[in-house]
Scaffold this motif. Sequence first.
Motif, PDB file in Angstrom:
ATOM      1  N   GLN A  44      43.769  45.190  47.138  1.00 42.92           N
ATOM      2  CA  GLN A  44      43.069  45.478  45.885  1.00 42.92           C
ATOM      3  C   GLN A  44      42.035  44.406  45.556  1.00 42.92           C
ATOM      4  O   GLN A  44      41.360  44.472  44.535  1.00 42.92           O
ATOM      5  N   SER A  45      41.922  43.413  46.427  1.00 45.10           N
ATOM      6  CA  SER A  45      41.051  42.280  46.184  1.00 45.10           C
ATOM      7  C   SER A  45      39.571  42.663  46.252  1.00 45.10           C
ATOM      8  O   SER A  45      39.166  43.495  47.067  1.00 45.10           O
ATOM      9  N   CYS A  46      38.798  42.066  45.358  1.00 45.91           N
ATOM     10  CA  CYS A  46      37.354  42.271  45.338  1.00 45.91           C
ATOM     11  C   CYS A  46      36.690  40.904  45.132  1.00 45.91           C
ATOM     12  O   CYS A  46      37.005  40.205  44.155  1.00 45.91           O
TER      13      CYS A  46
ATOM     14  N   ARG B 109      36.094  38.667  41.678  1.00 47.79           N
ATOM     15  CA  ARG B 109      36.889  39.172  40.549  1.00 47.79           C
ATOM     16  C   ARG B 109      38.011  38.177  40.248  1.00 47.79           C
ATOM     17  O   ARG B 109      38.655  37.651  41.148  1.00 47.79           O
ATOM     18  N   TYR B 110      38.286  37.940  38.941  1.00 50.30           N
ATOM     19  CA  TYR B 110      39.349  37.016  38.578  1.00 50.30           C
ATOM     20  C   TYR B 110      39.803  37.308  37.150  1.00 50.30           C
ATOM     21  O   TYR B 110      39.151  38.058  36.409  1.00 50.30           O
TER      22      TYR B 110
ATOM     23  N   SER C 146      40.200  35.465  33.971  1.00 46.19           N
ATOM     24  CA  SER C 146      39.782  34.189  33.386  1.00 46.19           C
ATOM     25  C   SER C 146      40.803  33.622  32.411  1.00 46.19           C
ATOM     26  O   SER C 146      40.985  32.407  32.327  1.00 46.19           O
TER      27      SER C 146
ATOM     28  N   GLU D 171      41.663  38.287  45.000  1.00 42.92           N
ATOM     29  CA  GLU D 171      40.758  38.162  43.855  1.00 42.92           C
ATOM     30  C   GLU D 171      40.853  39.459  43.057  1.00 42.92           C
ATOM     31  O   GLU D 171      40.275  40.484  43.421  1.00 42.92           O
ATOM     32  N   THR D 172      41.611  39.395  41.986  1.00 40.00           N
ATOM     33  CA  THR D 172      41.909  40.595  41.215  1.00 40.00           C
ATOM     34  C   THR D 172      41.792  40.315  39.721  1.00 40.00           C
ATOM     35  O   THR D 172      41.854  39.161  39.279  1.00 40.00           O
ATOM     36  N   SER D 173      41.699  41.376  38.965  1.00 37.90           N
ATOM     37  CA  SER D 173      41.646  41.252  37.506  1.00 37.90           C
ATOM     38  C   SER D 173      43.062  41.143  36.948  1.00 37.90           C
ATOM     39  O   SER D 173      44.050  41.444  37.640  1.00 37.90           O
TER      40      SER D 173
ATOM     41  N   GLN E 202      44.809  44.519  37.071  1.00 35.91           N
ATOM     42  CA  GLN E 202      45.304  44.864  38.399  1.00 35.91           C
ATOM     43  C   GLN E 202      46.618  44.150  38.710  1.00 35.91           C
ATOM     44  O   GLN E 202      47.554  44.752  39.248  1.00 35.91           O
TER      45      GLN E 202
END
Length: 487
Positions: free
Chosen positions: A12-14, A17-18, A20, A47-49, A52
């Motif tokens: 699911q990583s992009c 994206r993080y 914060s 790197e996910t939200s 997610q």
Amino acid sequence: MSNQSIPLIFEQSCPGRYASMQAPAVDENHCDIPQEFLRTTKATMAETSEMQVVRHYTQLSQRNFSIDTHFYPLGSCTMKYNPRGVQRISQLPGFVARHPLAPMIHSQGFLSCIYELQEILKEAVGMKGISLAPLAGAQGEFVGVSMIRSYHEARGDHERVEILVPDAAHGTNPASAIMCGYKVREIPTNAEGDVDFEALENALGPQTAGIMLTNPSTLGVFERQIKQIAEKVHEAGGLLYYDGANLNAILGRVRPGDMGFDVMHMNLHKTFATPHGGGGPGSGPVAVGERLVPYLPIPMVAKEGNQYRFLTEEDCPDTIGPVTTFVGNAGILLRAYLYARLLGREGMRRVSEFATLNANYLMVKLQEAGFELAFKNRRATHEFIITLQKQAKEKHVTAMDIAKRLLDYGCHAPTTYFPLLVPECFLIEPTETESKEDIEEFIDALIAIRQEIEENPELVTTAPHTLPVTRMDEVRAAKELDVCWSE
């Protein structure tokens, strides 16, 4: 809920994206870790939200079997419900915010709780002293046998090199004895589930340091000759160690100290309804009789007037020393204390009464339904064993197959293949927190599976069928475990 597989978090990583709000900035120039131990390349992280991450791990948790979601009759593990009120109180700000190095004058409330827990547990098991420091039952065993060793060495009794262990014992018993430098001699069990008393007598001698057993045993029966065993071991100069895994069966009714035991551990994450499973946190306090009090590990809490303080090595010169950081798992100890206070003396007695009532009701109903008991002439304690060897021999359907099929019926399986003395065994423990209706649903599930074995055994041998993960090659999974992510 869909049984469709959940993508790995890495899938699911992009890039870029993080979350914060969950990742505070770190100044790499102000780090206490020596330069030679710092990474030279960036860690491979997804790197996910935040959304997610929350959804991913929530979905994973919904696919677990747990005491909060399913009937969980795991024998010898006492997987009972953890009261939410206890969890909530233990997380009050004054408890959570307390630093373990805070001055004792600023920790009197916490220390008073720990002191009272010591007193409650000593009374509950009939012992003279206690240390709450061990983090789990296995560590409690190690500590207990270490105290036995210190006792014999202090007396100059260096010829005592053996610990006796019944063949129905938990595997950690011989392991703990060996880690403390002892040889282990196995004592057989007779056809009725009791320790073979004649074999025990023949094994005792000047080489005997002690015996490790639990009562009731892992066979789900109460050792009927426990007083005679205690007398014989003490006559030989040995001490008795009580494995507290099955304390839930006798709480408030009979005490290990009164049976003649000299030292024991208690699994607070079993009997006293603190979180259990997932590798921790646990708690395995050790309690001792008079002769082992000087060797208890520190720290312990003492009350002097209206003040509480930790005992140190200066107070306890013969202690085996600290066995963990600070006082142990403080949050778990608080939960156990609150649980004990909520129960009270009569409540503790009801725990064992309903635990044994549920187990005996379930045992009788399964026997009436045609399942084979391992010990037909014995009543259950808080648990009992059925053997599925007939199904394995006639239909080639094993206890493990039936365990997997139970998952399709919404039940976690009982303990399988332990103790090893019983072929194709289910060690079943419903605990006191399950209702009659839940127990009967479990009975219906086992009856339905037995019918499936007669009509379509392949349905059982290939189970589970309704879960996200079906039958795996368990040998390969153990020998070729791969938990690394790589693109």
